[in-house]
Scaffold this motif. Structure first.
Motif, PDB file in Angstrom:
ATOM      1  N   LYS A  70       0.812  -1.265   0.126  1.00 23.86           N
ATOM      2  CA  LYS A  70      -0.049   0.015  -0.089  1.00 23.86           C
ATOM      3  C   LYS A  70       0.814   1.385  -0.150  1.00 23.86           C
ATOM      4  CE  LYS A  70      -3.964  -2.156   2.772  1.00 23.86           C
ATOM      5  NZ  LYS A  70      -4.857  -1.920   3.926  1.00 23.86           N
ATOM      6  N   LYS A  71       1.949   1.108   0.828  1.00 27.84           N
ATOM      7  CA  LYS A  71       2.889   2.264   0.884  1.00 27.84           C
ATOM      8  C   LYS A  71       3.330   2.527  -0.403  1.00 27.84           C
ATOM      9  CE  LYS A  71       7.175   3.768   3.179  1.00 27.84           C
ATOM     10  NZ  LYS A  71       7.994   3.175   4.313  1.00 27.84           N
ATOM     11  N   LEU A  72       4.074   1.589  -1.070  1.00 25.69           N
ATOM     12  CA  LEU A  72       4.699   1.706  -2.145  1.00 25.69           C
ATOM     13  C   LEU A  72       3.687   2.214  -3.605  1.00 25.69           C
ATOM     14  CD1 LEU A  72       7.006  -1.312  -2.385  1.00 25.69           C
ATOM     15  CD2 LEU A  72       7.728   1.384  -2.144  1.00 25.69           C
ATOM     16  N   ILE A  73       2.491   1.747  -3.453  1.00 29.32           N
ATOM     17  CA  ILE A  73       1.479   2.387  -4.627  1.00 29.32           C
ATOM     18  C   ILE A  73       1.268   3.782  -4.168  1.00 29.32           C
ATOM     19  CG2 ILE A  73      -0.786   1.784  -5.396  1.00 29.32           C
ATOM     20  CD1 ILE A  73      -0.561  -0.963  -4.743  1.00 29.32           C
ATOM     21  N   ALA A  74       0.988   4.109  -2.928  1.00 31.51           N
ATOM     22  CA  ALA A  74       0.818   5.466  -2.632  1.00 31.51           C
ATOM     23  C   ALA A  74       1.985   6.289  -3.124  1.00 31.51           C
ATOM     24  CB  ALA A  74       0.562   5.464  -1.271  1.00 31.51           C
ATOM     25  N   GLN A  75       2.978   5.991  -2.735  1.00 31.00           N
ATOM     26  CA  GLN A  75       4.419   6.526  -3.233  1.00 31.00           C
ATOM     27  C   GLN A  75       4.302   6.635  -4.884  1.00 31.00           C
ATOM     28  OE1 GLN A  75       7.570   4.882  -1.505  1.00 31.00           O
ATOM     29  NE2 GLN A  75       7.163   5.541   0.600  1.00 31.00           N
ATOM     30  N   LEU A  76       4.004   5.561  -5.551  1.00 28.00           N
ATOM     31  CA  LEU A  76       4.098   5.721  -6.975  1.00 28.00           C
ATOM     32  C   LEU A  76       3.076   6.556  -7.534  1.00 28.00           C
ATOM     33  CD1 LEU A  76       5.284   4.147  -9.400  1.00 28.00           C
ATOM     34  CD2 LEU A  76       3.476   2.422  -9.325  1.00 28.00           C
ATOM     35  N   LYS A  77       2.024   6.688  -6.929  1.00 32.96           N
ATOM     36  CA  LYS A  77       0.905   7.760  -7.491  1.00 32.96           C
ATOM     37  C   LYS A  77       1.380   9.294  -7.343  1.00 32.96           C
ATOM     38  CE  LYS A  77      -3.306   5.049  -6.386  1.00 32.96           C
ATOM     39  NZ  LYS A  77      -4.419   4.833  -5.880  1.00 32.96           N
ATOM     40  N   LEU A  78       2.188   9.522  -6.469  1.00 39.93           N
ATOM     41  CA  LEU A  78       2.602  10.813  -6.088  1.00 39.93           C
ATOM     42  C   LEU A  78       4.210  11.034  -6.675  1.00 39.93           C
ATOM     43  CD1 LEU A  78       1.696  11.113  -2.425  1.00 39.93           C
ATOM     44  CD2 LEU A  78       0.719  12.055  -4.328  1.00 39.93           C
ATOM     45  N   ILE A  80       7.271  12.175  -8.540  1.00 43.22           N
ATOM     46  CA  ILE A  80       7.217  13.253  -9.694  1.00 43.22           C
ATOM     47  C   ILE A  80       8.681  12.966 -10.455  1.00 43.22           C
ATOM     48  CG2 ILE A  80       6.227  14.755  -8.193  1.00 43.22           C
ATOM     49  CD1 ILE A  80       8.819  16.020  -7.230  1.00 43.22           C
ATOM     50  N   ASN A  81       9.576  12.141 -10.320  1.00 43.23           N
ATOM     51  CA  ASN A  81      10.650  12.077 -11.123  1.00 43.23           C
ATOM     52  C   ASN A  81      10.815  10.689 -11.548  1.00 43.23           C
ATOM     53  OD1 ASN A  81      12.854  10.751  -9.490  1.00 43.23           O
ATOM     54  ND2 ASN A  81      12.456  12.726  -8.337  1.00 43.23           N
ATOM     55  N   HIS A  82      11.508  10.058 -12.633  1.00 40.32           N
ATOM     56  CA  HIS A  82      11.735   8.538 -12.940  1.00 40.32           C
ATOM     57  C   HIS A  82      12.308   7.814 -11.969  1.00 40.32           C
ATOM     58  CE1 HIS A  82      15.650   8.859 -14.450  1.00 40.32           C
ATOM     59  NE2 HIS A  82      15.643   7.786 -14.520  1.00 40.32           N
ATOM     60  N   ASN A  83      13.230   8.393 -11.220  1.00 41.08           N
ATOM     61  CA  ASN A  83      13.898   7.564 -10.406  1.00 41.08           C
ATOM     62  C   ASN A  83      13.052   6.974  -9.089  1.00 41.08           C
ATOM     63  OD1 ASN A  83      16.562   7.702 -11.323  1.00 41.08           O
ATOM     64  ND2 ASN A  83      17.007   9.648 -10.526  1.00 41.08           N
ATOM     65  N   GLU A  84      12.117   7.922  -8.575  1.00 40.20           N
ATOM     66  CA  GLU A  84      11.216   7.716  -7.564  1.00 40.20           C
ATOM     67  C   GLU A  84      10.235   6.555  -8.138  1.00 40.20           C
ATOM     68  OE1 GLU A  84      10.418  11.554  -4.861  1.00 40.20           O
ATOM     69  OE2 GLU A  84       9.723  11.348  -7.042  1.00 40.20           O
ATOM     70  N   VAL A  85       9.960   6.599  -9.504  1.00 39.03           N
ATOM     71  CA  VAL A  85       8.754   5.714 -10.218  1.00 39.03           C
ATOM     72  C   VAL A  85       9.514   4.541 -10.152  1.00 39.03           C
ATOM     73  CG1 VAL A  85       7.769   5.141 -12.269  1.00 39.03           C
ATOM     74  CG2 VAL A  85       7.587   7.133 -11.397  1.00 39.03           C
TER      75      VAL A  85
END
Length: 317
Positions: A70-78, A80-85
């Motif tokens: 759940k935490k990673l999916i929430a982070q993925l939605k927010l 803002i750069n490709h490294n985070e994704v």
């Protein structure tokens, strides 16, 4: 029951070590009954207490996987750069190897989020890096998993993968991974094959084979070699679009003769139209015979190709 993905097959997972430990302790405790048949209430030793605490900690860690997802999916939605994704996608891929968690991933809207990442610009290095990791994750989630396959299809994910594979401007590593995800989805999934065929999947494969990208060519041959599990009309469409004749021609010019021979053998064994075409091709059987002679004379390093060609020669006599 819990299942884990191993070499492309969901198998029953072993009981986790922490649960196994608690079970063993319970059995041992039950073995020490008093004369009246009741279990003794003697306090746990320090060693047993530490042992049980460690086992329960392991159980708690396992139950936290969904929370981490759940935490990673929430982070993925927010993000803002490709490294985070990319980091979120890699983290999720490590969590979904167990089928129950793969299905949880879909129920938590994870598949919808990841599918939305399969978009242009396909010539962008950063975007293609995202596509690569998204395809890796999708391949893990959908392989031999009907629930996840249906979720992905409902999101038009298959057409997105075909768009990537068919785009000549897309960077090679993204196209290769799109084909990897397609192969995982299409294996033993008739609804996916129906969508694939409806969207000119075979013509896209035929075009991709001319891309000059060796891994695409090899993966295409591997995908075709699973044709014995397809419906007859799908094999007919593959033949009608010229994919079989393309492989027969490539057999005579390509360096990847082993994978081509394996694919052609699979086709000839299950599709009479393709076999008749091979029998009527004037140059095909002489080439097969000559190739067998070359392998016999020069090397035994072509055993896979040799075995497939022997069977093909028997079929086309």
């Amino acid at each position: 029951m819990t299942y884990k993905l191993v070499n492309g097959i969901w198998i029953m997972a072993e009981i986790p070590a922490h649960l196994n430990a608690v079970l063993r302790m319970s059995i041992e405790a039950g073995a020490h009954q008093g004369e009246n048949g009741r279990i003794s209430n003697k306090p746990l030793s320090t060693e047993d207490h530490q042992f049980l605490s460690s086992a329960l900690d392991g159980f708690n860690a396992a139950t936290n996987i969904v929370d981490e997802m759940k935490k990673l999916i929430a982070q993925l939605k927010l993000a803002i750069n490709h490294n985070e994704v990319v980091n979120c996608l890699i983290g999720l891929d490590e969590l979904v190897e167990v089928m129950d968690y793969a299905n949880d991933f879909c129920k938590l809207d994870g598949m919808s989020v990841v599918t939305s990442l399969l978009k242009p610009p396909f010539e962008s290095e950063e975007n293609c890096e995202v596509i690569v990791e998204a395809c890796n994750l999708i391949a893990t989630v959908v392989q031999n998993n009907p629930f996840s396959q249906n979720v992905f299809l409902s999101l038009n994910g298959l057409t997105r993968l075909l768009n990537i594979l068919s785009d000549d401007n897309c960077l090679p590593h993204a196209r290769i991974k799109s084909l990897y995800a397609l192969s995982s989805l299409l294996r033993n999934c008739e609804p996916a094959l129906d969508v694939f065929v409806t969207n000119n999947g075979f013509l896209i494969l035929k075009k991709a084979m001319e891309s000059g990208i060796m891994k695409i060519f090899i993966k295409t041959c591997f995908l075709i070699s699973t044709c014995s599990t397809w419906k007859c009309e799908h094999r007919d469409r593959m033949f009608e679009c010229g994919l079989v004749s393309k492989l027969m021609a490539k057999m005579q010019t390509s360096d990847q003769k082993a994978c081509i021979a394996t694919a052609l053998l699979a086709i000839f064994q299950c599709h009479s139209l393709s076999l008749s075409s091979a029998k009527n091709a004037n140059e095909f059987r002489p080439f097969i015979l000559n190739r067998l002679d070359v392998i016999r004379a020069n090397s035994d390093d072509y055993s896979e190709e040799f075995d497939a060609l022997l069977e093909i020669e028997k079929l086309i006599k």
